[in-house]
Write a protein that holds these residues in place. Sequence first.
Motif, short mmCIF file in Angstrom:
data_model
loop_
_atom_site.label_atom_id
_atom_site.label_comp_id
_atom_site.label_asym_id
_atom_site.label_seq_id
_atom_site.Cartn_x
_atom_site.Cartn_y
_atom_site.Cartn_z
N VAL A 491 0.84 -1.20 0.00
CA VAL A 491 0.00 0.00 0.00
C VAL A 491 0.88 1.25 0.00
CG1 VAL A 491 -1.65 1.36 1.34
CG2 VAL A 491 -1.96 -1.12 1.12
N SER A 507 -5.07 -2.53 -0.21
CA SER A 507 -5.79 -2.12 1.01
C SER A 507 -6.92 -3.10 1.29
CB SER A 507 -6.34 -0.71 0.85
OG SER A 507 -5.31 0.23 0.70
N SER A 511 -7.31 -5.44 4.52
CA SER A 511 -8.53 -5.42 5.33
C SER A 511 -9.08 -6.84 5.51
CB SER A 511 -9.58 -4.52 4.67
OG SER A 511 -10.79 -4.53 5.39
#
Length: 655
Positions: A491, A507, A511
């Motif tokens: 990222v 991302s 997550s």
Amino acid sequence: MLVPMARMELIGPKNIFFDVLSLLHEAGTLHIEDLSKKIGSGELPLDQMEVVENQLAEQERMEELLIRLRSIIKALHLPSEAIDEVARQKHYLELWQLDSKELAAEVTKVIDQVEDRTSSLAQAQFSMEAEMGLLARYEPILMKIQPLAKQIVTTGAYDSVALLVERRYKGALEGLKKELDNITSNQCEIVSTDVDEDTTAVIMVFSKKYSEAVHKFLAVENVNQVRLPSEFQDMPFDVAYDQLKQRREDLPAQLEKVKDELASMSNTWYMKLTTIRDVLVDKIDETSAIPKFGQTEYAFVITGWLPVDGVKDFRKMISDKFGPDVIVNQLEIDQHDFEETPVALKNPEWVQPASWAMSYLMGGKPMYGTIDPSMIWAISYPLIFGMIVGDIGYGAVMLAIILWMRFKFKDKPAVQLATGLLGPAATAAILFGVFYGEFFGAIPWQAGWIKEINLFGFILPYNREHTVEPLMMMALGLGVIQILFGLILGVINSVRMKHKKHVMIKSGLASFVIGAIIIIISMVLLGPNMKPAGQALGALAMGGGFILVMWFGGMMGFVETIELMSHTASYLRIMAIGLSDAIFASAINEMSSGFPPIVGIVVAMLFHAIHLVLAVFTPSVHALRLNFLEFGGKYYEASKAEYKPFHKTGGEKSA
């Protein structure tokens, strides 16, 4: 870490271009940027700097001389005495100051003095060594045949052929005799004798008028004939043996004489020849660099890269030499330039072996503008290796061998890199060996030598053969942490490179992993009242991450999600391979205990030595694989260029 780089531009009048080029070459700090492609595509409103005709002719002449010179140097040996570096540098400067014609004349003069003699000596050495190898192969064969050959008297009307036959096929000689009788009209005799327990020597004598037919038959049948070197082919086998034996006795002294003369020539000429080589290389490099630059009708343009901390000294050097005649600009760079920016790494010495392995496995150093993970690799590789091996005995032997190699081969960079990588790994194997309580597969703690320790309900040392689940959880836990860390680095790198799509996909994957971690923590650590909330939060993070990945990645996003889970599960190989190694070591001990003590010790040492080799190779492969594929694939982008400044050899010592 990545060294911050500055892009520099030099503009000046064309009449001092070669003076500027010579200064840059001497300074050796600027990585030259090749402007020819940008000029050719019209990206830069410049013309390409051209090499004039006489410079091309000079370059071609120097390249020819360099080829001849390198062949001479290759034939020589490193001199037995240390090279005087002061004399080398002095000679380099004397040659460098000559113009092209003077340099070519001087080099030609030196080459003419040594080329023919060096070439003849090198050829003689090669021929003698090849002949010694050939004769060494034939002598034992003739030694077996010649006693038999002495029993046979042949005249000029007869020919003979010698064979070596494995004794198990000796019965086939009767069939061979029948075939040869048919070919030679019964004018053939075969004599054989056993020369050792495996081989039978055979000599066939037949009329010369049947030679062609006999040799053709033997060739078709793939019979193993003894074919002597050409100089011995017309001799009887017993005479050939005596001649060959004498030749083998004479050759070493002749070869030593040739080597002594080559060594004498090396001591006399090696320094001069290698210095001339360096000068020629530098002259050719300087001319070859010219087409990389741009020009207008009256000015030249040079661009290149150097470390930011060298900009001040670079400006001063140009200003001191050329004053305001040459303009030095530092150009701005952004993410669009990162792909072409040459990369240099500056890491502590203990990190450099891991940095080299990372660059080699990943296809280059990390791209400029991204994060250099060398230090992470320097920690994670020994950690994974240690978790797999986890044995005090094996780790100690590895470490002893590694330390010996480091001291023994101080002047071998490849050995220093390899041992620098394996040294921390062996140390980690010892530490995990303490954690597992293993010593060459044995568990000393079980014998009561050392008391077990109860650490918050976890018994140390941990016996991984008896209880697999904790080892599995440690392996998966390391995998989750490393994969998540790799995604976070991905990222950050994508943000720096302004790759919006990559930012969102990585991302989303991060997550997804964080959500899975939250669910697991909720199930294990939270109470009944908090568990549903934790699980809902984890599911929300996983679902949101998956949607983000699918939104920006499409079907490839789905593939990357599956790949993410697969890569995380790959860390179970730490548990599987480590457990198999531990079981193998224990099995060696159990097997050797069934023998008498002395025999058992020998058997144990033999099999533990074999297992030690496996314990170095297999864990290394998997530890590197987890780093460069499962971990590195989440963030790593390789650079296309490495910082290689335009510099002279300067007469430096080289082989």
